[in-house]
Design a protein around this motif. Structure first.
Motif, PDB file in Angstrom:
ATOM      1  N   ASN A  79       2.981  -8.396   5.656  1.00 47.29           N
ATOM      2  CA  ASN A  79       3.803  -9.360   4.892  1.00 47.29           C
ATOM      3  C   ASN A  79       3.827  -8.977   3.413  1.00 47.29           C
ATOM      4  O   ASN A  79       3.550  -9.797   2.537  1.00 47.29           O
ATOM      5  CB  ASN A  79       3.234 -10.785   5.059  1.00 47.29           C
ATOM      6  CG  ASN A  79       3.098 -11.192   6.515  1.00 47.29           C
ATOM      7  OD1 ASN A  79       4.099 -11.376   7.211  1.00 47.29           O
ATOM      8  ND2 ASN A  79       1.852 -11.326   6.969  1.00 47.29           N
ATOM      9  N   PHE A  80       4.157  -7.712   3.148  1.00 41.50           N
ATOM     10  CA  PHE A  80       4.120  -7.250   1.756  1.00 41.50           C
ATOM     11  C   PHE A  80       5.152  -7.949   0.890  1.00 41.50           C
ATOM     12  O   PHE A  80       5.013  -8.017  -0.313  1.00 41.50           O
ATOM     13  CB  PHE A  80       4.338  -5.719   1.709  1.00 41.50           C
ATOM     14  CG  PHE A  80       5.696  -5.293   2.106  1.00 41.50           C
ATOM     15  CD1 PHE A  80       6.713  -5.173   1.146  1.00 41.50           C
ATOM     16  CD2 PHE A  80       6.027  -5.029   3.433  1.00 41.50           C
ATOM     17  CE1 PHE A  80       7.989  -4.770   1.530  1.00 41.50           C
ATOM     18  CE2 PHE A  80       7.285  -4.640   3.794  1.00 41.50           C
ATOM     19  CZ  PHE A  80       8.270  -4.507   2.857  1.00 41.50           C
ATOM     20  N   GLN A  85       3.689  -7.673  -6.941  1.00 44.85           N
ATOM     21  CA  GLN A  85       3.131  -6.347  -7.217  1.00 44.85           C
ATOM     22  C   GLN A  85       1.704  -6.461  -7.778  1.00 44.85           C
ATOM     23  O   GLN A  85       0.821  -5.685  -7.432  1.00 44.85           O
ATOM     24  CB  GLN A  85       4.032  -5.632  -8.233  1.00 44.85           C
ATOM     25  CG  GLN A  85       3.701  -4.171  -8.428  1.00 44.85           C
ATOM     26  CD  GLN A  85       4.047  -3.318  -7.231  1.00 44.85           C
ATOM     27  OE1 GLN A  85       4.927  -3.705  -6.441  1.00 44.85           O
ATOM     28  NE2 GLN A  85       3.371  -2.185  -7.088  1.00 44.85           N
ATOM     29  N   GLU A  86       1.454  -7.426  -8.633  1.00 46.15           N
ATOM     30  CA  GLU A  86       0.129  -7.598  -9.238  1.00 46.15           C
ATOM     31  C   GLU A  86      -0.910  -8.010  -8.193  1.00 46.15           C
ATOM     32  O   GLU A  86      -2.050  -7.547  -8.216  1.00 46.15           O
ATOM     33  CB  GLU A  86       0.204  -8.642 -10.369  1.00 46.15           C
ATOM     34  CG  GLU A  86       1.034  -8.203 -11.562  1.00 46.15           C
ATOM     35  CD  GLU A  86       0.418  -7.000 -12.246  1.00 46.15           C
ATOM     36  OE1 GLU A  86      -0.852  -6.876 -12.246  1.00 46.15           O
ATOM     37  OE2 GLU A  86       1.173  -6.182 -12.796  1.00 46.15           O
ATOM     38  N   GLU A  87      -0.540  -8.904  -7.281  1.00 46.90           N
ATOM     39  CA  GLU A  87      -1.463  -9.362  -6.242  1.00 46.90           C
ATOM     40  C   GLU A  87      -1.852  -8.208  -5.325  1.00 46.90           C
ATOM     41  O   GLU A  87      -3.024  -8.048  -4.962  1.00 46.90           O
ATOM     42  CB  GLU A  87      -0.836 -10.480  -5.440  1.00 46.90           C
ATOM     43  CG  GLU A  87      -0.711 -11.794  -6.213  1.00 46.90           C
ATOM     44  CD  GLU A  87       0.012 -12.861  -5.417  1.00 46.90           C
ATOM     45  OE1 GLU A  87      -0.222 -14.051  -5.722  1.00 46.90           O
ATOM     46  OE2 GLU A  87       0.792 -12.513  -4.503  1.00 46.90           O
ATOM     47  N   MET A  88      -0.856  -7.404  -4.938  1.00 51.72           N
ATOM     48  CA  MET A  88      -1.122  -6.279  -4.057  1.00 51.72           C
ATOM     49  C   MET A  88      -2.044  -5.272  -4.758  1.00 51.72           C
ATOM     50  O   MET A  88      -2.974  -4.712  -4.157  1.00 51.72           O
ATOM     51  CB  MET A  88       0.192  -5.620  -3.640  1.00 51.72           C
ATOM     52  CG  MET A  88       1.048  -6.504  -2.740  1.00 51.72           C
ATOM     53  SD  MET A  88       2.663  -5.778  -2.352  1.00 51.72           S
ATOM     54  CE  MET A  88       2.160  -4.290  -1.485  1.00 51.72           C
ATOM     55  N   TYR A  92      -5.839  -4.103  -3.460  1.00 51.00           N
ATOM     56  CA  TYR A  92      -6.205  -2.701  -3.254  1.00 51.00           C
ATOM     57  C   TYR A  92      -7.367  -2.280  -4.174  1.00 51.00           C
ATOM     58  O   TYR A  92      -8.272  -1.540  -3.757  1.00 51.00           O
ATOM     59  CB  TYR A  92      -4.972  -1.802  -3.487  1.00 51.00           C
ATOM     60  CG  TYR A  92      -4.048  -1.732  -2.292  1.00 51.00           C
ATOM     61  CD1 TYR A  92      -4.407  -0.983  -1.171  1.00 51.00           C
ATOM     62  CD2 TYR A  92      -2.823  -2.386  -2.300  1.00 51.00           C
ATOM     63  CE1 TYR A  92      -3.554  -0.919  -0.073  1.00 51.00           C
ATOM     64  CE2 TYR A  92      -1.977  -2.330  -1.200  1.00 51.00           C
ATOM     65  CZ  TYR A  92      -2.341  -1.572  -0.082  1.00 51.00           C
ATOM     66  OH  TYR A  92      -1.515  -1.506   1.001  1.00 51.00           O
ATOM     67  N   ALA A  93      -7.337  -2.744  -5.391  1.00 49.82           N
ATOM     68  CA  ALA A  93      -8.411  -2.414  -6.344  1.00 49.82           C
ATOM     69  C   ALA A  93      -9.759  -2.984  -5.876  1.00 49.82           C
ATOM     70  O   ALA A  93     -10.811  -2.338  -5.978  1.00 49.82           O
ATOM     71  CB  ALA A  93      -8.076  -2.933  -7.727  1.00 49.82           C
ATOM     72  N   LYS A  94      -9.704  -4.196  -5.344  1.00 52.24           N
ATOM     73  CA  LYS A  94     -10.915  -4.832  -4.842  1.00 52.24           C
ATOM     74  C   LYS A  94     -11.492  -4.034  -3.681  1.00 52.24           C
ATOM     75  O   LYS A  94     -12.707  -3.811  -3.579  1.00 52.24           O
ATOM     76  CB  LYS A  94     -10.613  -6.267  -4.429  1.00 52.24           C
ATOM     77  CG  LYS A  94     -11.814  -7.009  -3.886  1.00 52.24           C
ATOM     78  CD  LYS A  94     -11.428  -8.429  -3.468  1.00 52.24           C
ATOM     79  CE  LYS A  94     -12.614  -9.170  -2.871  1.00 52.24           C
ATOM     80  NZ  LYS A  94     -12.242 -10.522  -2.411  1.00 52.24           N
ATOM     81  N   ALA A  95     -10.608  -3.589  -2.774  1.00 55.33           N
ATOM     82  CA  ALA A  95     -11.055  -2.810  -1.622  1.00 55.33           C
ATOM     83  C   ALA A  95     -11.676  -1.490  -2.064  1.00 55.33           C
ATOM     84  O   ALA A  95     -12.719  -1.058  -1.550  1.00 55.33           O
ATOM     85  CB  ALA A  95      -9.887  -2.575  -0.670  1.00 55.33           C
ATOM     86  N   ASP A  96     -11.033  -0.856  -3.042  1.00 53.90           N
ATOM     87  CA  ASP A  96     -11.577   0.403  -3.547  1.00 53.90           C
ATOM     88  C   ASP A  96     -12.955   0.206  -4.184  1.00 53.90           C
ATOM     89  O   ASP A  96     -13.875   1.016  -3.993  1.00 53.90           O
ATOM     90  CB  ASP A  96     -10.611   1.007  -4.570  1.00 53.90           C
ATOM     91  CG  ASP A  96      -9.355   1.577  -3.915  1.00 53.90           C
ATOM     92  OD1 ASP A  96      -9.412   1.841  -2.700  1.00 53.90           O
ATOM     93  OD2 ASP A  96      -8.342   1.734  -4.624  1.00 53.90           O
TER      94      ASP A  96
END
Length: 385
Positions: A79-80, A85-88, A92-96
């Motif tokens: 559900n992109f 854009q900021e939330e996505m 991703y940054a959190k996962a990294d």
């Protein structure tokens, strides 16, 4: 063996014993250091285990958080269009960041585990070192106790031999001095009086035919001379051995002896008995009398005491003699040192020797300006003769 050789051997034995003691202390230091190192490693291992446990908890937390983050990423992928854009970018940054943190903590966990393994190996080696050190201490302690014990026995025996040799020489000198004293007293007293008696007798024989009154007076003088000579002989015999010891026993003999002291000296001597007086073996009676005689002579000559007490206790298995005075006292250690160094103070050493020959106990307590106390205990068993 000469005295100098015995002294040299004694010094060698003492240095050897000191060397053994120093070696034993060094071994104790090594064992103590090994024990301290073992305890330190044990403490480090416990702290390291706690760090590993905390790191493993962090890894598990990061793994759960990363798993949750992956689910979020899958949801974003499906559900992109619902995310900005900021939330996505933030997801991703959190996962990294979670993957990085997880990798760091896993690496740290591996390093800690490796360090723990190495530390456990060191701890096992240290435990073996401590065990060997303790075994060494036990074996060395047994060996050293045996060796130093034997060496100390030898040293003590040498010292005893030296003391006995010195005491033997003193006894011989004392016996010779006593013989000279008795010979001098007999020569100056009874022997001289007997010579005068012979002369007076010859004079009396000559005067019998010339002047009866003068002959009678000379006979009176002759009788007084004989009486004095008899007193001198009795005094000399009493000094050698009081006959009253065998006839009356120790208590009357001491009473008579102390009575004479009180008549002739300013020091007041009290005599006290405890228990039921009884006839003692001859050797014990004579020893008690000589000990009292020596102690009172010391008090009268040196103590400057005004009062002294002699207490004789008749116990069931022992005889106790206690003698005290209120005199100026002395340093006991200093007297013992003089006995060892130059032989002075023979009276005290002879008193102790007399008591030890009867398996008894001898103690003397004194301090400057606090008087002196003698304590003697002689067992009856074994001294029946």
């Amino acid at each position: 063996m000469s005295s100098s050789n015995m002294d040299q051997l004694d010094r060698i034995l003492k240095r050897t014993i000191d060397s053994f003691e120093q070696s034993k202390n060094e071994i104790y230091d090594i064992a103590e250091h090994a024990q301290e190192e073992y305890q330190q490693l044990q403490q480090e291992l416990e702290e390291l285990k706690a760090q590993i446990s905390n790191t493993m908890d962090l890894v598990q937390n990061f793994e759960r958080a990363l798993k949750k983050s992956r689910l979020e990423l899958m949801q974003v992928s499906k559900n992109f269009d619902q995310y900005s854009q900021e939330e996505m970018k933030a997801i991703y940054a959190k996962a990294d960041q979670l993957r990085i943190n997880l990798a760091v903590e896993k690496e740290r966990e591996q390093m800690l585990i490796q360090k723990r393994n190495e530390l456990e190996i060191r701890l096992k080696r240290s435990a073996k070192t401590v065990e060997k050190a303790e075994n060494l201490i036990n074996h060395v302690a047994i060996a050293m106790n045996f060796l130093t014990g034997n060496l100390k026995d030898i040293s003590n025996q040498i010292e005893d031999l030296q003391e006995k040799k010195s005491l033997g020489i003193k006894i011989l000198k004392a016996q010779e001095n006593e013989r000279q004293r008795v010979a001098r007293e007999i020569h100056d007293g009874p022997a001289q009086s007997m010579s005068n008696v012979v002369l007076k007798s010859e004079l009396c024989i000559k005067l019998l035919d010339r002047d009866l009154d003068k002959a009678r007076q000379e006979l009176i003088n002759l009788k007084e001379m004989v009486r004095i000579s008899i007193q001198d002989v009795r005094r000399i015999i009493y000094d050698l051995r009081p006959m009253s010891l065998d006839d009356l026993g120790i208590v009357p003999t001491l009473e008579r002896y102390i009575l004479k002291i009180n008549e002739n000296y300013s020091t007041v001597v009290k005599f006290i008995t405890h228990g039921t007086p009884r006839i003692l073996p001859s050797i014990i009676s004579l020893t008690l009398f000589r000990l009292t005689q020596e102690a009172l002579n010391n008090i009268l000559k040196h103590a400057q005491a005004t009062e002294a007490t002699v207490k004789l206790s008749f116990l069931e298995e022992n005889i106790e003699l206690f003698i005290s005075d209120n005199g100026k006292g002395f340093d006991v250690n200093e007297v013992h040192k003089r006995i060892r160094d130059d032989g002075s103070g023979f009276g005290l050493s002879s008193m102790k020797e007399r008591v030890q020959l009867l398996d008894g106990e001898f103690a003397i307590r004194s301090q400057p300006n606090q008087g002196t106390r003698y304590y003697i205990r002689i067992p009856l068993k074994g001294n029946e003769v």
